[in-house]
Write a protein that holds these residues in place. Structure first.
Motif, short mmCIF file in Angstrom:
data_model
loop_
_atom_site.label_atom_id
_atom_site.label_comp_id
_atom_site.label_asym_id
_atom_site.label_seq_id
_atom_site.Cartn_x
_atom_site.Cartn_y
_atom_site.Cartn_z
N GLY A 16 28.69 48.11 31.35
CA GLY A 16 29.29 48.97 30.35
C GLY A 16 30.35 49.90 30.91
N ASN A 17 30.64 49.73 32.19
CA ASN A 17 31.55 50.68 32.83
C ASN A 17 32.70 49.98 33.53
N PHE A 18 33.81 49.87 32.82
CA PHE A 18 34.98 49.19 33.36
C PHE A 18 35.57 49.96 34.55
N TYR A 50 35.22 40.75 44.47
CA TYR A 50 35.78 41.60 43.39
C TYR A 50 36.02 40.77 42.12
N GLU A 51 36.58 39.60 42.27
CA GLU A 51 36.81 38.73 41.10
C GLU A 51 35.48 38.40 40.43
N GLY A 52 34.46 38.13 41.24
CA GLY A 52 33.15 37.81 40.69
C GLY A 52 32.50 39.00 40.01
N GLU A 53 32.69 40.16 40.63
CA GLU A 53 32.13 41.39 40.07
C GLU A 53 32.79 41.72 38.73
N ILE A 54 34.11 41.62 38.69
CA ILE A 54 34.85 41.86 37.45
C ILE A 54 34.41 40.86 36.37
N ASN A 55 34.23 39.61 36.75
CA ASN A 55 33.79 38.61 35.77
C ASN A 55 32.46 38.99 35.14
N MET A 56 31.54 39.48 35.96
CA MET A 56 30.24 39.88 35.41
C MET A 56 30.40 41.03 34.43
N VAL A 57 31.33 41.94 34.71
CA VAL A 57 31.54 43.08 33.83
C VAL A 57 32.22 42.66 32.53
N ILE A 58 33.28 41.84 32.63
CA ILE A 58 34.03 41.55 31.40
C ILE A 58 33.47 40.37 30.61
N HIS A 59 32.75 39.46 31.26
CA HIS A 59 32.26 38.29 30.52
C HIS A 59 30.75 38.28 30.31
N ALA A 60 29.99 39.06 31.09
CA ALA A 60 28.54 38.88 31.07
C ALA A 60 27.73 40.16 30.88
N LEU A 106 43.89 45.30 29.73
CA LEU A 106 43.44 46.01 30.93
C LEU A 106 43.85 45.28 32.20
N GLY A 107 44.53 44.16 32.06
CA GLY A 107 45.05 43.46 33.24
C GLY A 107 44.20 42.30 33.71
N PRO B 55 42.26 52.42 36.45
CA PRO B 55 41.75 52.48 37.84
C PRO B 55 41.65 51.10 38.53
N GLN B 56 41.53 50.02 37.75
CA GLN B 56 41.42 48.71 38.38
C GLN B 56 42.72 48.30 39.09
N VAL B 57 43.83 48.91 38.72
CA VAL B 57 45.09 48.67 39.43
C VAL B 57 44.95 49.18 40.87
N VAL B 58 44.34 50.35 40.99
CA VAL B 58 44.14 50.93 42.32
C VAL B 58 43.14 50.09 43.12
N ARG B 59 42.07 49.65 42.46
CA ARG B 59 41.06 48.81 43.13
C ARG B 59 41.70 47.52 43.63
N THR B 60 42.54 46.93 42.79
CA THR B 60 43.22 45.70 43.17
C THR B 60 44.10 45.94 44.40
N ALA B 61 44.85 47.03 44.36
CA ALA B 61 45.73 47.37 45.50
C ALA B 61 44.90 47.58 46.76
#
Ligand code: ATP
Ligand code: MG
Lengths: 148, 119
Positions: A16-18, A50-60, A106-107, B55-61
């Motif tokens: 719940g916390n992007f 990081y990609e995997g962590e983001i996937n869990m947040v945005i998709h799961a 959000l990118g 903030p994810q822009v900063v994390r990515t960087a």
């Protein structure tokens, strides 16, 4: 299994916390740096996780990250109880994404995450069941293995 | 080029000066609004140009070991984003110029893309 004195981490990844998404990967990255692991290896491990962590947040809706570090390799498990992935082969394709417009703003949602994870890891395995969840395993080798 | 020269070239305002300051030399950059696009090229890239502010822009960087973030189109990052950049020692600046123009100006001054990508 871990009689070799490795490091073991477990993180709860809050769905719940992007804003906090990526903190587990950040912690692992700092640890790897402190261990004196080669910068390029540190970077590709951090990106894959990081990609995997983001996937869990945005998709799961969040999940769990487990990390084992030994002198031989880094093993990462990303485990969630989200909607699962119906067609893994399709999901792996660059550019394929089911991310809604709000996530794209959000990118995220370029459809590059899974292929980045594959590119930066030495071993990647996805185990997913629609309606049950997804388990992604990543391994990054630390010692040069000779191809036989 | 030096980060200081970037500031001049694109009429930017520095919001976070970073750990190593504005005299640091940087040699390549990338520009995108999609973070996984940025993460697709593991090559040394020191500068991130983006129109996205969160903030994810900063994390990515940070994952990419980048030194500097340029927020284009005059978009001002929120406090959480600024604080995160501060804690990571990453330089942050904002410019009123649009992304295309920022890239053009910096490319002309010798800041290239580090083309030989992994992939
Ligand atoms: N943990 C997960 N649970 C459910 N579905 C997932 C999960 N991870 C990935 N997917 C599915 O696979 C697709 C592709 O994932 P991938 O990470 O490659 O791209 P993305 O997350 O959509 O965009 P990007 O990673 O470029 O920001 C996703 O759009 C989603 O449908
Ligand atoms: Mg993704």
């Amino acid at each position: 299994m871990s009689d070799k004195g490795g490091l073991h981490f477990e993180f709860d990844v809050d769905g719940g916390n992007f804003v906090s998404a990526g903190t587990a990967s950040e912690r692992v990255k700092n640890t790897l740096k402190q261990l004196g692991i080669a910068p390029f290896t540190v970077r590709r491990t951090a990106i894959a996780m990081y990609e995997g962590e983001i996937n869990m947040v945005i998709h799961a809706g969040g999940g769990k990250a487990i990390v084992d570090i030994t002198p031989e390799d880094i093993k990462i498990w990303l485990i969630d109880s989200g909607p699962g992935i119906e067609d893994i082969e399709l999901a792996m394709q660059e550019g394929y994404s089911t991310a809604p417009e709000a996530i794209r703003m959000l990118g995220f949602g370029a459809g590059m995450g899974l292929s980045n994870m594959k590119k930066y890891s030495d071993i990647m395995e996805i185990d997913s069941r629609p309606g049950e969840g997804t388990k992604v395993f990543l391994q990054i080798n630390l010692q040069k293995v000779q191809n036989g | 080029m030096k980060i200081r020269e970037i500031v001049d070239a694109i009429n930017a305002k520095v919001l976070v000066a970073g750990d190593d300051g504005l005299d640091m030399e940087v040699h390549s950059a990338c520009a995108s609004d999609m973070m996984s696009d940025v993460l697709a090229f593991v090559k040394e890239q020191a500068v991130l140009v983006t129109g996205l502010v969160n903030p994810q822009v900063v994390r990515t960087a940070e994952m990419m070991d980048m030194k500097c973030i340029i927020f284009a189109r005059g978009k001002t990052p929120d406090k959480a984003t600024i604080e995160l950049a501060k804690s990571k020692g990453i330089v942050v600046m904002v410019t009123p110029l649009r992304m295309y123009t920022v890239c053009g100006e910096l490319y002309a001054k010798g800041l290239h893309g580090g083309e030989d990508n992994v992939g």
